[in-house]
Design a protein around this motif. Sequence first.
Motif, PDB file in Angstrom:
ATOM      1  N   THR A  58     -33.802 -17.257  29.482  1.00 54.82           N
ATOM      2  CA  THR A  58     -33.683 -16.552  30.767  1.00 54.82           C
ATOM      3  C   THR A  58     -32.927 -17.399  31.777  1.00 54.82           C
ATOM      4  OG1 THR A  58     -35.788 -15.400  30.378  1.00 54.82           O
ATOM      5  CG2 THR A  58     -34.960 -15.441  32.640  1.00 54.82           C
TER       6      THR A  58
ATOM      7  N   SER B 241     -40.626 -16.686  36.974  1.00 58.08           N
ATOM      8  CA  SER B 241     -41.018 -16.582  35.567  1.00 58.08           C
ATOM      9  C   SER B 241     -42.323 -17.304  35.278  1.00 58.08           C
ATOM     10  CB  SER B 241     -39.913 -17.135  34.665  1.00 58.08           C
ATOM     11  OG  SER B 241     -39.749 -18.529  34.852  1.00 58.08           O
TER      12      SER B 241
ATOM     13  N   THR C  57     -36.779  -9.677  35.387  1.00 58.77           N
ATOM     14  CA  THR C  57     -37.180  -8.390  34.811  1.00 58.77           C
ATOM     15  C   THR C  57     -36.617  -8.204  33.411  1.00 58.77           C
ATOM     16  OG1 THR C  57     -37.207  -7.419  37.027  1.00 58.77           O
ATOM     17  CG2 THR C  57     -37.138  -5.897  35.166  1.00 58.77           C
ATOM     18  N   ILE C  58     -35.337  -8.482  33.256  1.00 64.99           N
ATOM     19  CA  ILE C  58     -34.693  -8.326  31.950  1.00 64.99           C
ATOM     20  C   ILE C  58     -35.270  -9.322  30.946  1.00 64.99           C
ATOM     21  CG2 ILE C  58     -32.506  -8.566  30.696  1.00 64.99           C
ATOM     22  CD1 ILE C  58     -31.116  -7.542  33.269  1.00 64.99           C
TER      23      ILE C  58
ATOM     24  N   PRO D 297     -31.318  -3.173  36.145  1.00 64.68           N
ATOM     25  CA  PRO D 297     -32.025  -3.501  34.900  1.00 64.68           C
ATOM     26  C   PRO D 297     -32.226  -2.313  33.980  1.00 64.68           C
ATOM     27  CG  PRO D 297     -33.122  -4.502  36.794  1.00 64.68           C
ATOM     28  CD  PRO D 297     -32.089  -3.559  37.330  1.00 64.68           C
ATOM     29  N   SER D 298     -32.169  -1.087  34.513  1.00 64.20           N
ATOM     30  CA  SER D 298     -32.404   0.093  33.687  1.00 64.20           C
ATOM     31  C   SER D 298     -31.254   0.380  32.722  1.00 64.20           C
ATOM     32  CB  SER D 298     -32.628   1.319  34.581  1.00 64.20           C
ATOM     33  OG  SER D 298     -31.458   1.633  35.319  1.00 64.20           O
TER      34      SER D 298
ATOM     35  N   ASN E  23     -31.128  -1.155  28.187  1.00 66.44           N
ATOM     36  CA  ASN E  23     -31.846  -0.720  26.995  1.00 66.44           C
ATOM     37  C   ASN E  23     -30.921  -0.571  25.795  1.00 66.44           C
ATOM     38  OD1 ASN E  23     -34.226  -0.611  28.437  1.00 66.44           O
ATOM     39  ND2 ASN E  23     -33.954   1.543  29.004  1.00 66.44           N
TER      40      ASN E  23
ATOM     41  N   LYS F 173     -38.246 -10.556  30.829  1.00 66.90           N
ATOM     42  CA  LYS F 173     -39.571 -10.104  30.381  1.00 66.90           C
ATOM     43  C   LYS F 173     -39.442  -8.904  29.452  1.00 66.90           C
ATOM     44  CE  LYS F 173     -42.268 -11.799  34.301  1.00 66.90           C
ATOM     45  NZ  LYS F 173     -43.153 -11.447  35.449  1.00 66.90           N
ATOM     46  N   THR F 174     -38.536  -7.987  29.785  1.00 67.10           N
ATOM     47  CA  THR F 174     -38.335  -6.792  28.965  1.00 67.10           C
ATOM     48  C   THR F 174     -37.858  -7.158  27.565  1.00 67.10           C
ATOM     49  OG1 THR F 174     -37.778  -5.476  30.924  1.00 67.10           O
ATOM     50  CG2 THR F 174     -37.076  -4.606  28.783  1.00 67.10           C
ATOM     51  N   GLU F 175     -36.949  -8.145  27.505  1.00 69.07           N
ATOM     52  CA  GLU F 175     -36.367  -8.551  26.227  1.00 69.07           C
ATOM     53  C   GLU F 175     -37.176  -9.637  25.523  1.00 69.07           C
ATOM     54  OE1 GLU F 175     -33.375  -7.203  24.834  1.00 69.07           O
ATOM     55  OE2 GLU F 175     -33.911  -5.723  26.362  1.00 69.07           O
ATOM     56  N   HIS F 176     -38.275 -10.049  26.144  1.00 65.83           N
ATOM     57  CA  HIS F 176     -39.147 -11.104  25.581  1.00 65.83           C
ATOM     58  C   HIS F 176     -38.384 -12.399  25.335  1.00 65.83           C
ATOM     59  CE1 HIS F 176     -42.154  -7.975  25.108  1.00 65.83           C
ATOM     60  NE2 HIS F 176     -41.285  -7.253  24.403  1.00 65.83           N
ATOM     61  N   TRP F 177     -37.534 -12.762  26.300  1.00 70.95           N
ATOM     62  CA  TRP F 177     -36.807 -14.011  26.200  1.00 70.95           C
ATOM     63  C   TRP F 177     -37.709 -15.189  26.527  1.00 70.95           C
ATOM     64  CZ3 TRP F 177     -31.995 -12.408  29.581  1.00 70.95           C
ATOM     65  CH2 TRP F 177     -31.168 -11.553  28.824  1.00 70.95           C
TER      66      TRP F 177
END
Length: 207
Positions: free
Chosen positions: A39, A172, A27-28, A107-108, A111, A30-34
């Motif tokens: 990842t 992933s 999740t992280i 994961p929240s 940010n 994808k959120t951070e576009h790693w």
Amino acid sequence: MNEILFGALILSILHALIPSHWLPFVTIGKTEHWSEGRTLTVTALAGLAHTVSTSILGLIIGYAGYELSESYHELAESVIPAVLLMLGLWYLMQHIRHSHAHEHIDPSTINGKSFKALLLSLCLGMFLSPCMEINAYFLSAGALGWQALGFVALIYNVVTLAGMILMVWVASRGLRLVNAHWFEHNENLITGLTLIGLAILNFFIEF
């Protein structure tokens, strides 16, 4: 010693499959576009922090088992199954109460953090949340000596870490080999039943 190593292997595989040990990294990432490589690297570092802290605690507990080595048969035949059974029942209660006892990372909370701060937070969060279920096997292995204790630590570290990395890699790439939502919702139930099963196995069966 075989039943101790077998139990450690089963619990290590189970921990690797539990979503709280790998889904937050997906999740992280994808959120951070790693990238996939980043990842997996973060997963490996945070996972290592988690297994090392669990092993440190386990070695301390294992030393207690070493001190009780003269009472090994009583320890193996009654104390270990009892500890596993109590842990199993506790996780079943957590499932009934819908509490996520295995949650290590939220994961929240990521940010706005830089990569270094995020990596440090993930590693620290995993280090400060060692898994307690495996420690019954560290206690019993300690009674058998340092070689058995080393085997349990090795099995736990290698299998759990490799499993976490594998699950992140699979997820992933979008492969649906497991229903992560169902697993996440029922992880306490699965953990509880596994621990109770291992307690029964340790109590009734000698390898």
